[in-house]
Design a protein around this motif. Structure first.
Motif, PDB file in Angstrom:
ATOM      1  N   ILE C 117       0.843  -1.199   0.000  1.00  0.00           N
ATOM      2  CA  ILE C 117       0.000   0.000   0.000  1.00  0.00           C
ATOM      3  C   ILE C 117       0.883   1.256   0.000  1.00  0.00           C
ATOM      4  O   ILE C 117       0.627   2.213  -0.740  1.00  0.00           O
ATOM      5  N   ALA C 118       1.947   1.229   0.804  1.00  0.00           N
ATOM      6  CA  ALA C 118       2.839   2.390   0.872  1.00  0.00           C
ATOM      7  C   ALA C 118       3.502   2.641  -0.481  1.00  0.00           C
ATOM      8  O   ALA C 118       3.683   3.801  -0.889  1.00  0.00           O
ATOM      9  N   TYR C 119       3.854   1.565  -1.188  1.00  0.00           N
ATOM     10  CA  TYR C 119       4.454   1.725  -2.515  1.00  0.00           C
ATOM     11  C   TYR C 119       3.454   2.375  -3.470  1.00  0.00           C
ATOM     12  O   TYR C 119       3.806   3.278  -4.238  1.00  0.00           O
ATOM     13  N   THR C 120       2.183   1.916  -3.399  1.00  0.00           N
ATOM     14  CA  THR C 120       1.137   2.476  -4.254  1.00  0.00           C
ATOM     15  C   THR C 120       0.921   3.950  -3.942  1.00  0.00           C
ATOM     16  O   THR C 120       0.753   4.778  -4.850  1.00  0.00           O
ATOM     17  N   ILE C 121       0.937   4.298  -2.632  1.00  0.00           N
ATOM     18  CA  ILE C 121       0.778   5.708  -2.254  1.00  0.00           C
ATOM     19  C   ILE C 121       1.918   6.549  -2.832  1.00  0.00           C
ATOM     20  O   ILE C 121       1.702   7.636  -3.365  1.00  0.00           O
ATOM     21  N   LEU C 122       3.145   6.020  -2.758  1.00  0.00           N
ATOM     22  CA  LEU C 122       4.292   6.744  -3.316  1.00  0.00           C
ATOM     23  C   LEU C 122       4.103   6.949  -4.816  1.00  0.00           C
ATOM     24  O   LEU C 122       4.316   8.047  -5.346  1.00  0.00           O
ATOM     25  N   GLU C 123       3.662   5.887  -5.505  1.00  0.00           N
ATOM     26  CA  GLU C 123       3.419   5.957  -6.947  1.00  0.00           C
ATOM     27  C   GLU C 123       2.385   7.036  -7.261  1.00  0.00           C
ATOM     28  O   GLU C 123       2.592   7.875  -8.145  1.00  0.00           O
ATOM     29  N   ARG C 124       1.255   7.013  -6.496  1.00  0.00           N
ATOM     30  CA  ARG C 124       0.186   8.000  -6.727  1.00  0.00           C
ATOM     31  C   ARG C 124       0.688   9.416  -6.428  1.00  0.00           C
ATOM     32  O   ARG C 124       0.315  10.375  -7.095  1.00  0.00           O
ATOM     33  N   THR C 125       1.515   9.561  -5.382  1.00  0.00           N
ATOM     34  CA  THR C 125       2.038  10.881  -5.016  1.00  0.00           C
ATOM     35  C   THR C 125       2.897  11.447  -6.141  1.00  0.00           C
ATOM     36  O   THR C 125       2.815  12.636  -6.476  1.00  0.00           O
ATOM     37  N   ILE C 126       3.724  10.574  -6.739  1.00  0.00           N
ATOM     38  CA  ILE C 126       4.579  11.025  -7.843  1.00  0.00           C
ATOM     39  C   ILE C 126       3.717  11.428  -9.037  1.00  0.00           C
ATOM     40  O   ILE C 126       3.920  12.479  -9.645  1.00  0.00           O
ATOM     41  N   ILE C 127       2.727  10.575  -9.360  1.00  0.00           N
ATOM     42  CA  ILE C 127       1.870  10.850 -10.520  1.00  0.00           C
ATOM     43  C   ILE C 127       1.117  12.165 -10.321  1.00  0.00           C
ATOM     44  O   ILE C 127       1.033  12.995 -11.235  1.00  0.00           O
ATOM     45  N   ALA C 128       0.603  12.397  -9.092  1.00  0.00           N
ATOM     46  CA  ALA C 128      -0.118  13.645  -8.811  1.00  0.00           C
ATOM     47  C   ALA C 128       0.799  14.853  -8.985  1.00  0.00           C
ATOM     48  O   ALA C 128       0.399  15.887  -9.529  1.00  0.00           O
ATOM     49  N   PHE C 129       2.056  14.711  -8.538  1.00  0.00           N
ATOM     50  CA  PHE C 129       3.009  15.816  -8.623  1.00  0.00           C
ATOM     51  C   PHE C 129       3.399  16.092 -10.078  1.00  0.00           C
ATOM     52  O   PHE C 129       3.649  17.231 -10.463  1.00  0.00           O
ATOM     53  N   GLN C 130       3.473  15.010 -10.876  1.00  0.00           N
ATOM     54  CA  GLN C 130       3.899  15.188 -12.273  1.00  0.00           C
ATOM     55  C   GLN C 130       2.782  15.778 -13.135  1.00  0.00           C
ATOM     56  O   GLN C 130       3.055  16.278 -14.230  1.00  0.00           O
ATOM     57  N   GLY C 131       1.542  15.693 -12.649  1.00  0.00           N
ATOM     58  CA  GLY C 131       0.439  16.321 -13.367  1.00  0.00           C
ATOM     59  C   GLY C 131      -0.053  15.515 -14.555  1.00  0.00           C
ATOM     60  O   GLY C 131       0.290  14.338 -14.719  1.00  0.00           O
ATOM     61  N   PRO C 132      -0.860  16.153 -15.446  1.00  0.00           N
ATOM     62  CA  PRO C 132      -1.552  15.414 -16.514  1.00  0.00           C
ATOM     63  C   PRO C 132      -0.613  14.676 -17.466  1.00  0.00           C
ATOM     64  O   PRO C 132      -1.014  13.669 -18.054  1.00  0.00           O
ATOM     65  N   LYS C 135       4.976  11.091 -16.713  1.00  0.00           N
ATOM     66  CA  LYS C 135       5.706   9.994 -17.365  1.00  0.00           C
ATOM     67  C   LYS C 135       5.450   8.678 -16.655  1.00  0.00           C
ATOM     68  O   LYS C 135       5.375   7.620 -17.266  1.00  0.00           O
ATOM     69  N   LEU C 136       5.351   8.756 -15.330  1.00  0.00           N
ATOM     70  CA  LEU C 136       5.173   7.531 -14.562  1.00  0.00           C
ATOM     71  C   LEU C 136       3.805   6.914 -14.839  1.00  0.00           C
ATOM     72  O   LEU C 136       3.677   5.707 -15.014  1.00  0.00           O
ATOM     73  N   ARG C 137       2.740   7.755 -14.931  1.00  0.00           N
ATOM     74  CA  ARG C 137       1.412   7.213 -15.204  1.00  0.00           C
ATOM     75  C   ARG C 137       1.393   6.546 -16.570  1.00  0.00           C
ATOM     76  O   ARG C 137       0.849   5.452 -16.743  1.00  0.00           O
ATOM     77  N   ALA C 138       2.007   7.185 -17.552  1.00  0.00           N
ATOM     78  CA  ALA C 138       2.073   6.598 -18.883  1.00  0.00           C
ATOM     79  C   ALA C 138       2.768   5.235 -18.823  1.00  0.00           C
ATOM     80  O   ALA C 138       2.404   4.304 -19.536  1.00  0.00           O
ATOM     81  N   ALA C 139       3.756   5.118 -17.943  1.00  0.00           N
ATOM     82  CA  ALA C 139       4.525   3.873 -17.870  1.00  0.00           C
ATOM     83  C   ALA C 139       3.756   2.780 -17.130  1.00  0.00           C
ATOM     84  O   ALA C 139       3.724   1.626 -17.563  1.00  0.00           O
ATOM     85  N   VAL C 140       3.151   3.086 -15.986  1.00  0.00           N
ATOM     86  CA  VAL C 140       2.513   2.014 -15.206  1.00  0.00           C
ATOM     87  C   VAL C 140       1.075   1.751 -15.617  1.00  0.00           C
ATOM     88  O   VAL C 140       0.523   0.700 -15.289  1.00  0.00           O
ATOM     89  N   GLY C 141       0.447   2.696 -16.335  1.00  0.00           N
ATOM     90  CA  GLY C 141      -0.930   2.492 -16.785  1.00  0.00           C
ATOM     91  C   GLY C 141      -1.856   2.282 -15.602  1.00  0.00           C
ATOM     92  O   GLY C 141      -1.826   3.042 -14.637  1.00  0.00           O
ATOM     93  N   ARG C 142      -2.650   1.229 -15.634  1.00  0.00           N
ATOM     94  CA  ARG C 142      -3.593   0.982 -14.543  1.00  0.00           C
ATOM     95  C   ARG C 142      -2.939   0.172 -13.425  1.00  0.00           C
ATOM     96  O   ARG C 142      -3.587  -0.157 -12.438  1.00  0.00           O
ATOM     97  N   ASP C 143      -1.690  -0.168 -13.579  1.00  0.00           N
ATOM     98  CA  ASP C 143      -0.913  -0.871 -12.560  1.00  0.00           C
ATOM     99  C   ASP C 143      -1.587  -2.162 -12.091  1.00  0.00           C
ATOM    100  O   ASP C 143      -1.760  -2.409 -10.892  1.00  0.00           O
TER     101      ASP C 143
END
Lengths: 189, 189, 189, 189
Positions: C117-132, C135-143
């Motif tokens: 869960i903590a890893y997922t939160i970190l992932e979401r935090t990065i994606i939120a910071f990177q905005g629309p 790069k990370l969201r494009a890479a992990v997709g729906r994870d």
């Protein structure tokens, strides 16, 4: 070869040595200030060893500033230094838990002496590798402070068997000598 | 992918392994030189393992100099090597505290052998990734020294059950073989 | 802010966690192969935890490749992940020393779940910071793989109370799922 | 002199301190949830110390962003901070294992206070070195939050002898104050 990994590995080993020493400070079962009293010599020894390791780290840091390239002999001279430093927690625990009695106090001095010799060997190895225009040799000159420390350790070891507390005083005085980072190198930087 | 974190993580793990081994050197309760006597085999084993880990670190350092890019298989081949190295403190303690008797001496050799195999796998993984013009393959050639070490470990393990001290001698001889950093790579650097 | 120190600190903490776990492998007093038998479950649990921490390290390594800048929320999401990972040696020791019985096996799964869960939160935090255009969201997709792991842990925890060995099997299967580094990110790199 | 090694060494020491604290969480011999109950205060204290060390790490990270060059006084002010932080596992274990009774709770506050003072000294050392146009001074201003924390620790220490749980509450409140990374510096970055 670059010096990045040599620095990183040395930083790692010194960081671990300086930190695991604190594991000798065993948590007491009682909860009074009295319960801390037997820990006072352990804490003082820890503080002294922390300062010695801090001195090695800052001097190593200053020395590596004078280094551009690294060879195999330097890697091993550095590992040799780290070996003696890694024995610090053992002699720190032995001297501290026994309140500065003869043999452990002498053993502490022997490890300090061997680490000092290893540091000198590393210094000489770098100077030899850098050749006649060695930046490090220009910076350390005749290294009076380094050799004075070795002489102080050599003096303190036999003193440990007569007056161990005097030997501890000599160790503390040697540390005080080094607390100021080497002005010869700082000036050049 | 760059190799920076692979180097940093490996440096960290090896630095910790090399340092926590010293925790096996338990502080004695007595304060005579006699009290150190039972620690002599522990200290000698620690020294030997320190040298082995130093060899792995310097060779790893040399090998990574031949690497520009990193892939997933290399990350795992490297973790596999670190796993076997992480068992070093355990077999070091077992062999050292029992003064080089049969089974612990063989177990020490098995961990050395597995670490040696893991190193070879990492080397092969890098060479495969670098393709036909691999810089690393050009540097290590047929890797005679690597395979000779594996053969020495394979020999020493059964010898442990007959003459454990001879097996320890073989381990020490293998370490001596590697103490000089690999000239094939150093020449190319 | 740059990511250098975030990477260095995470590497340091994970390197220490992965290495101190081996301290649970206590050196036996006897010197027969028999003496190692009670250590087999401890060693197997250590191996499994080593693999899990290796997975976190390689995935963290891949994820940070998608990151250019770091903010305060990411530092704390990362520390939160490191906190749960730091409990791994404790549950590893508890499960391993008791040969995979009910409660320790469930506790192991709870720590894995919280780390996931903590890893997922970190992932979401990065994606939120990177905005629309993250790069990370494009890479992990729906994870899918990330959420599937969480579902597997959630399943394994109650199973621990009925058939703890099946729960251990589910943990091992989840690890197997991740052993291959994330191709979605590797492709983009 | 550059700040790279200062950062790397501090990261290493803080990473080790934060991780070895978990060794105080001794693996219980029983396998029921009940067996974890005596560990709850130890775990809570560990969590609080983890957060405090996380705060020091992130603030150190922010502060060093304002630093370009390093001198000898800064190296030692930093080592002084690391010394007090290295005592955290000891007081964490003492307070946690004794369920927040008077003296250990006061000792915990004393170590927090000394670490806070050491941090302030490091800050002042950097500002003095940077001179009249110090970037760090412009960023931290009068450092209200820093001095408020010191005042809270000074308050909590005597409170420990009357109502130790209130003192623990003050420690937790101080941590909460810092959990958000310093907006003054973040704004400037």
């Amino acid at each position: 070869m670059t010096k990045t990994r040599l620095e990183a590995f040395s930083d790692g080993v010194i960081a671990i040595i300086i930190t695991i020493m604190v594991l000798e400070l065993r948590v007491p079962h009682e909860t009074s200030w009295e319960a801390l009293r037997p820990l006072v010599p352990v804490l003082l020894t820890y503080l002294m060893s922390f300062v010695f390791l801090g001195i090695y780290w800052t001097n190593h840091h200053h020395m590596l500033h004078m280094v551009d390239r690294v060879n195999g002999a330097m890697l091993w001279a550095n590992l040799h230094l780290l070996f003696w430093l890694s024995l610090t927690p053992f002699v720190t625990g032995w001297m501290g838990e026994n309140k500065f009695v003869e043999v452990p106090t002498a053993a502490y001095g022997i490890v300090l002496l061997m680490a000092g010799i290893a540091y000198t060997i590393l210094e000489r190895t770098i100077i030899a590798f850098q050749g006649p225009h060695s930046k490090l040799r220009a910076a350390v000159g005749r290294d009076v402070k380094g050799y004075a420390s070795l002489a102080l350790y050599v003096t303190a070891i036999p003193v440990s068997f007569v007056e161990p507390r005097v030997a501890v005083g000599i160790y503390a005085a040697t540390a005080a000598l080094w607390l100021v980072p080497d002005p010869r190198i700082e000036r050049r930087v």
